[in-house]
Design an enzyme around this catalytic site. Structure first.
Site, PDB file in Angstrom:
ATOM      1  N   LYS A  98       0.850  -1.185   0.000  1.00 22.79           N
ATOM      2  CA  LYS A  98       0.000   0.000   0.000  1.00 22.79           C
ATOM      3  C   LYS A  98       0.884   1.233   0.000  1.00 22.79           C
ATOM      4  CE  LYS A  98      -4.125  -1.820   2.176  1.00 22.79           C
ATOM      5  NZ  LYS A  98      -3.762  -3.195   1.821  1.00 22.79           N
ATOM      6  N   ASP A 132      -1.525  -2.325  -4.089  1.00 23.54           N
ATOM      7  CA  ASP A 132      -2.919  -2.354  -3.645  1.00 23.54           C
ATOM      8  C   ASP A 132      -3.566  -1.008  -3.952  1.00 23.54           C
ATOM      9  OD1 ASP A 132      -2.674  -4.891  -2.600  1.00 23.54           O
ATOM     10  OD2 ASP A 132      -2.578  -4.266  -0.502  1.00 23.54           O
ATOM     11  N   GLN A 161     -10.768  -1.213  -8.893  1.00 24.41           N
ATOM     12  CA  GLN A 161     -11.923  -1.572  -8.062  1.00 24.41           C
ATOM     13  C   GLN A 161     -13.215  -1.380  -8.861  1.00 24.41           C
ATOM     14  OE1 GLN A 161     -10.433   1.552  -5.718  1.00 24.41           O
ATOM     15  NE2 GLN A 161     -10.081   0.300  -3.877  1.00 24.41           N
ATOM     16  N   ARG A 182      -5.008  -6.539 -11.179  1.00 23.91           N
ATOM     17  CA  ARG A 182      -5.928  -7.234 -10.276  1.00 23.91           C
ATOM     18  C   ARG A 182      -7.261  -6.480 -10.290  1.00 23.91           C
ATOM     19  NH1 ARG A 182      -4.248  -6.574  -4.330  1.00 23.91           N
ATOM     20  NH2 ARG A 182      -2.659  -8.117  -4.858  1.00 23.91           N
ATOM     21  N   LYS A 185     -13.729  -6.010  -6.209  1.00 29.71           N
ATOM     22  CA  LYS A 185     -14.945  -5.190  -6.103  1.00 29.71           C
ATOM     23  C   LYS A 185     -14.639  -3.839  -5.463  1.00 29.71           C
ATOM     24  CE  LYS A 185     -18.349  -8.937  -5.898  1.00 29.71           C
ATOM     25  NZ  LYS A 185     -19.486  -9.539  -5.176  1.00 29.71           N
ATOM     26  N   GLY A 186     -13.768  -3.829  -4.442  1.00 26.20           N
ATOM     27  CA  GLY A 186     -13.467  -2.588  -3.721  1.00 26.20           C
ATOM     28  C   GLY A 186     -13.930  -2.699  -2.288  1.00 26.20           C
ATOM     29  N   ALA A 187     -13.105  -2.260  -1.335  1.00 19.19           N
ATOM     30  CA  ALA A 187     -13.347  -2.554   0.077  1.00 19.19           C
ATOM     31  C   ALA A 187     -13.584  -1.319   0.949  1.00 19.19           C
ATOM     32  CB  ALA A 187     -12.160  -3.339   0.630  1.00 19.19           C
ATOM     33  N   THR A 224     -11.661 -12.282  -6.385  1.00 20.07           N
ATOM     34  CA  THR A 224     -13.022 -12.341  -5.840  1.00 20.07           C
ATOM     35  C   THR A 224     -13.267 -13.712  -5.231  1.00 20.07           C
ATOM     36  OG1 THR A 224     -15.383 -12.092  -6.335  1.00 20.07           O
ATOM     37  CG2 THR A 224     -14.021 -13.069  -8.084  1.00 20.07           C
ATOM     38  N   ARG A 286     -12.126  -4.300   7.492  1.00 15.69           N
ATOM     39  CA  ARG A 286     -12.670  -4.377   6.129  1.00 15.69           C
ATOM     40  C   ARG A 286     -13.208  -5.780   5.840  1.00 15.69           C
ATOM     41  NH1 ARG A 286      -8.337  -0.973   5.268  1.00 15.69           N
ATOM     42  NH2 ARG A 286      -7.001  -2.598   4.405  1.00 15.69           N
ATOM     43  N   ARG A 287     -12.539  -6.805   6.385  1.00 15.21           N
ATOM     44  CA  ARG A 287     -13.028  -8.178   6.173  1.00 15.21           C
ATOM     45  C   ARG A 287     -14.350  -8.387   6.913  1.00 15.21           C
ATOM     46  NH1 ARG A 287      -9.175  -7.236   3.567  1.00 15.21           N
ATOM     47  NH2 ARG A 287     -10.918  -6.612   2.279  1.00 15.21           N
TER      48      ARG A 287
HETATM   49  C1  LIG Z   1      -6.549 -11.034  -3.558  1.00  8.66           C
HETATM   50  C2  LIG Z   1      -7.384  -9.858  -3.183  1.00  8.66           C
HETATM   51  C3  LIG Z   1      -6.811  -8.599  -3.146  1.00  8.66           C
HETATM   52  C4  LIG Z   1      -7.594  -7.487  -2.838  1.00  8.66           C
HETATM   53  N1  LIG Z   1      -7.029  -6.233  -2.903  1.00  8.66           N
HETATM   54  C5  LIG Z   1      -7.821  -5.160  -2.712  1.00  8.66           C
HETATM   55  C6  LIG Z   1      -7.327  -3.848  -2.906  1.00  8.66           C
HETATM   56  O1  LIG Z   1      -6.162  -3.628  -3.249  1.00  8.66           O
HETATM   57  N2  LIG Z   1      -8.180  -2.809  -2.701  1.00  8.66           N
HETATM   58  C7  LIG Z   1      -9.490  -2.998  -2.336  1.00  8.66           C
HETATM   59  O2  LIG Z   1     -10.230  -2.016  -2.205  1.00  8.66           O
HETATM   60  N3  LIG Z   1      -9.974  -4.240  -2.123  1.00  8.66           N
HETATM   61  C8  LIG Z   1      -9.188  -5.309  -2.302  1.00  8.66           C
HETATM   62  N4  LIG Z   1      -9.707  -6.563  -2.110  1.00  8.66           N
HETATM   63  C9  LIG Z   1     -11.016  -6.731  -1.445  1.00  8.66           C
HETATM   64  C10 LIG Z   1     -12.172  -6.698  -2.433  1.00  8.66           C
HETATM   65  O3  LIG Z   1     -12.303  -5.398  -2.959  1.00  8.66           O
HETATM   66  C11 LIG Z   1     -13.490  -7.115  -1.754  1.00  8.66           C
HETATM   67  O4  LIG Z   1     -13.778  -6.240  -0.711  1.00  8.66           O
HETATM   68  C12 LIG Z   1     -13.469  -8.527  -1.220  1.00  8.66           C
HETATM   69  O5  LIG Z   1     -12.783  -9.397  -2.068  1.00  8.66           O
HETATM   70  C13 LIG Z   1     -14.907  -9.061  -1.089  1.00  8.66           C
HETATM   71  O6  LIG Z   1     -15.528  -9.066  -2.336  1.00  8.66           O
HETATM   72  P1  LIG Z   1     -15.858 -10.414  -3.158  1.00  8.66           P
HETATM   73  O7  LIG Z   1     -15.509 -10.151  -4.576  1.00  8.66           O
HETATM   74  O8  LIG Z   1     -15.186 -11.552  -2.557  1.00  8.66           O
HETATM   75  O9  LIG Z   1     -17.435 -10.536  -3.149  1.00  8.66           O
HETATM   76  P2  LIG Z   1     -18.494 -10.541  -1.955  1.00  8.66           P
HETATM   77  O10 LIG Z   1     -19.813 -10.309  -2.623  1.00  8.66           O
HETATM   78  O11 LIG Z   1     -18.097  -9.621  -0.856  1.00  8.66           O
HETATM   79  O12 LIG Z   1     -18.416 -12.018  -1.422  1.00  8.66           O
HETATM   80  C14 LIG Z   1     -18.827 -13.151  -2.168  1.00  8.66           C
HETATM   81  C15 LIG Z   1     -18.754 -14.379  -1.268  1.00  8.66           C
HETATM   82  O13 LIG Z   1     -17.408 -14.585  -0.853  1.00  8.66           O
HETATM   83  C16 LIG Z   1     -17.329 -14.962   0.503  1.00  8.66           C
HETATM   84  N5  LIG Z   1     -16.671 -13.879   1.263  1.00  8.66           N
HETATM   85  C17 LIG Z   1     -16.360 -12.661   0.794  1.00  8.66           C
HETATM   86  N6  LIG Z   1     -15.732 -11.913   1.740  1.00  8.66           N
HETATM   87  C18 LIG Z   1     -15.669 -12.696   2.831  1.00  8.66           C
HETATM   88  C19 LIG Z   1     -15.149 -12.500   4.127  1.00  8.66           C
HETATM   89  N7  LIG Z   1     -14.577 -11.350   4.493  1.00  8.66           N
HETATM   90  N8  LIG Z   1     -15.253 -13.516   4.996  1.00  8.66           N
HETATM   91  C20 LIG Z   1     -15.834 -14.701   4.649  1.00  8.66           C
HETATM   92  N9  LIG Z   1     -16.354 -14.930   3.416  1.00  8.66           N
HETATM   93  C21 LIG Z   1     -16.277 -13.956   2.534  1.00  8.66           C
HETATM   94  C22 LIG Z   1     -18.757 -15.182   0.939  1.00  8.66           C
HETATM   95  O14 LIG Z   1     -19.106 -16.533   0.650  1.00  8.66           O
HETATM   96  C23 LIG Z   1     -19.518 -14.243   0.035  1.00  8.66           C
HETATM   97  O15 LIG Z   1     -20.871 -14.612  -0.122  1.00  8.66           O
HETATM   98  C24 LIG Z   1      -8.958  -7.671  -2.477  1.00  8.66           C
HETATM   99  C25 LIG Z   1      -9.534  -8.936  -2.531  1.00  8.66           C
HETATM  100  C26 LIG Z   1      -8.773 -10.021  -2.885  1.00  8.66           C
HETATM  101  C27 LIG Z   1      -9.435 -11.353  -2.961  1.00  8.66           C
END
Ligand SMILES: Cc1cc2nc3c(=O)[nH]c(=O)nc-3n(C[C@H](O)[C@H](O)[C@H](O)COP(=O)(O)OP(=O)(O)OC[C@H]3O[C@@H](n4cnc5c(N)ncnc54)[C@H](O)[C@@H]3O)c2cc1C
Length: 306
Positions: A98, A132, A161, A182, A185-187, A224, A286-287
């Site tokens: 970051k 990131d 994102q 990469r 979705k965005g966190a 994702t 965020r998680r």
């Molecule tokens: C490798 C990686 C790098 C990333 N880097 C960035 C970044 O640089 N900047 C940024 O803004 N975001 C980053 N993210 C986070 C991302 O933006 C999302 O917030 C996160 O991945 C959740 O979105 P999702 O696509 O998994 O879909 P979601 O709709 O959130 O989740 C889909 C399904 O995945 C599972 N799941 C998702 N999250 C969780 C959780 N926390 N605990 C348990 N189960 C879960 C559940 O089964 C859920 O129903 C990153 C994610 C990944 C995987």
């Protein structure tokens, strides 16, 4: 609504102190964070690589406020890269960083110089770096630094994102040959003026962005856990005839591990994002914001007497 409250709490130092000192926080943190030191990062990497996964390591920390902290973060990455190389874990493992942890908030040039030193060490170790992406106020600055880093280190990865309205256009700009991108979705909590607010709109944007990247000439990294988006990713890989060395799936440490190994079994390249370090608070929040079930798990751990 709940997501907004948790994301607001992720910026509160009072809540941070409360969470950090709660007796059973450690059990919850352990699910999402590999440990505190370089040895923990190496152990987790070895275990994942033995299962056929690749890895990207994140030394936790963000919003650094002075040059000393920024230098300490840079040095932690240099130590990590030397250790990964000595352990023979590169190129299977790369690093994610970051820019805010390297000084971006107060001195973009310093953040660039620190990132440049880490990219040089990664190249020497035979691996790569991915930047990131943080909240939308940093997007332009991060993409500017990325462009400068790519002059010397073209393999430096970007993160885009899907929730940001601008991202389709950024995908077009970054879909060229050799460009590692990469897509997530965005966190962060973002205003309507810049970001889609509903899950449906974000998912639709993700698919549009994925189409641009998978039909382009670069190296897409589909980050994702969403079963529907993963299935669409598999479909697009067949459609655009992309083999396992032409794109990858990425997921977070501790989240859907069975799905990660299933995809490996199907022959895909899968990279697990492994955070480690003592500054886990913002990452953990965020998680939690992503999934209310995690909040219940966390709540139980906080009040648990066991
Ligand atoms: C490798 C990686 C790098 C990333 N880097 C960035 C970044 O640089 N900047 C940024 O803004 N975001 C980053 N993210 C986070 C991302 O933006 C999302 O917030 C996160 O991945 C959740 O979105 P999702 O696509 O998994 O879909 P979601 O709709 O959130 O989740 C889909 C399904 O995945 C599972 N799941 C998702 N999250 C969780 C959780 N926390 N605990 C348990 N189960 C879960 C559940 O089964 C859920 O129903 C990153 C994610 C990944 C995987």
């Amino acid at each position: 609504m709940l997501r907004s409250v948790i994301l607001a709490a992720s910026r509160s130092s009072r809540v941070e102190r409360l969470v950090e000192t709660a007796p059973y926080t450690r059990d919850v943190v352990r699910r999402f964070v590999a440990g505190t030191g370089t040895d923990d990062a190496l152990r987790a990497t070895r275990e994942l690589v033995a299962e056929g996964l690749t890895v990207t390591l994140d030394h936790l920390g963000e919003d650094t406020v002075n040059p000393e902290q920024a230098d300490a973060t840079r040095d932690a990455y240099l130590t990590l890269l030397a250790a990964l190389s000595a352990a023979g874990l590169t190129p299977a493992a790369e690093v994610s960083l970051k820019l805010s942890a390297l000084g971006q908030m107060f001195d973009e040039q310093l953040a660039y110089e620190n990132a440049q030193a880490i990219c040089a060490a990664a190249a020497e170790a035979g691996t790569t770096v991915t930047l990131d992406m943080e909240d939308h106020t940093t997007t332009d600055s991060t993409l500017d630094v990325l462009a400068k880093l790519r002059e010397d280190h073209p393999g430096t990865g970007a993160v885009l994102q899907a929730y940001l309205r601008r991202t389709e256009s950024d995908c077009r700009d970054l879909a060229g040959a050799g460009s590692r991108v990469r897509l997530c979705k965005g966190a962060y909590r973002e205003p309507e003026s810049v970001a889609y607010q509903s899950a449906r709109e974000v998912d639709k944007s993700y698919v549009r962005c994925m189409n641009i990247l998978m039909s382009g000439d670069g190296y897409p990294m589909l980050a994702t856990h969403d079963p529907r988006l993963i299935a669409i990713g598999e479909d697009r890989a067949r459609w655009f005839d992309r083999g396992p060395d032409q794109f990858e799936f990425q997921m977070l440490y501790g989240i859907r591990p069975e799905e990660q190994t299933r995809l490996v079994g199907e022959g895909y390249t899968v990279r697990t994002y492994v955070p480690y370090g003592t500054q886990w608070y913002g990452y953990l929040m965020r998680r939690l914001a992503e999934r209310p079930a995690n909040l219940a798990f966390f709540g139980r751990a906080l009040v648990s007497k066991k």
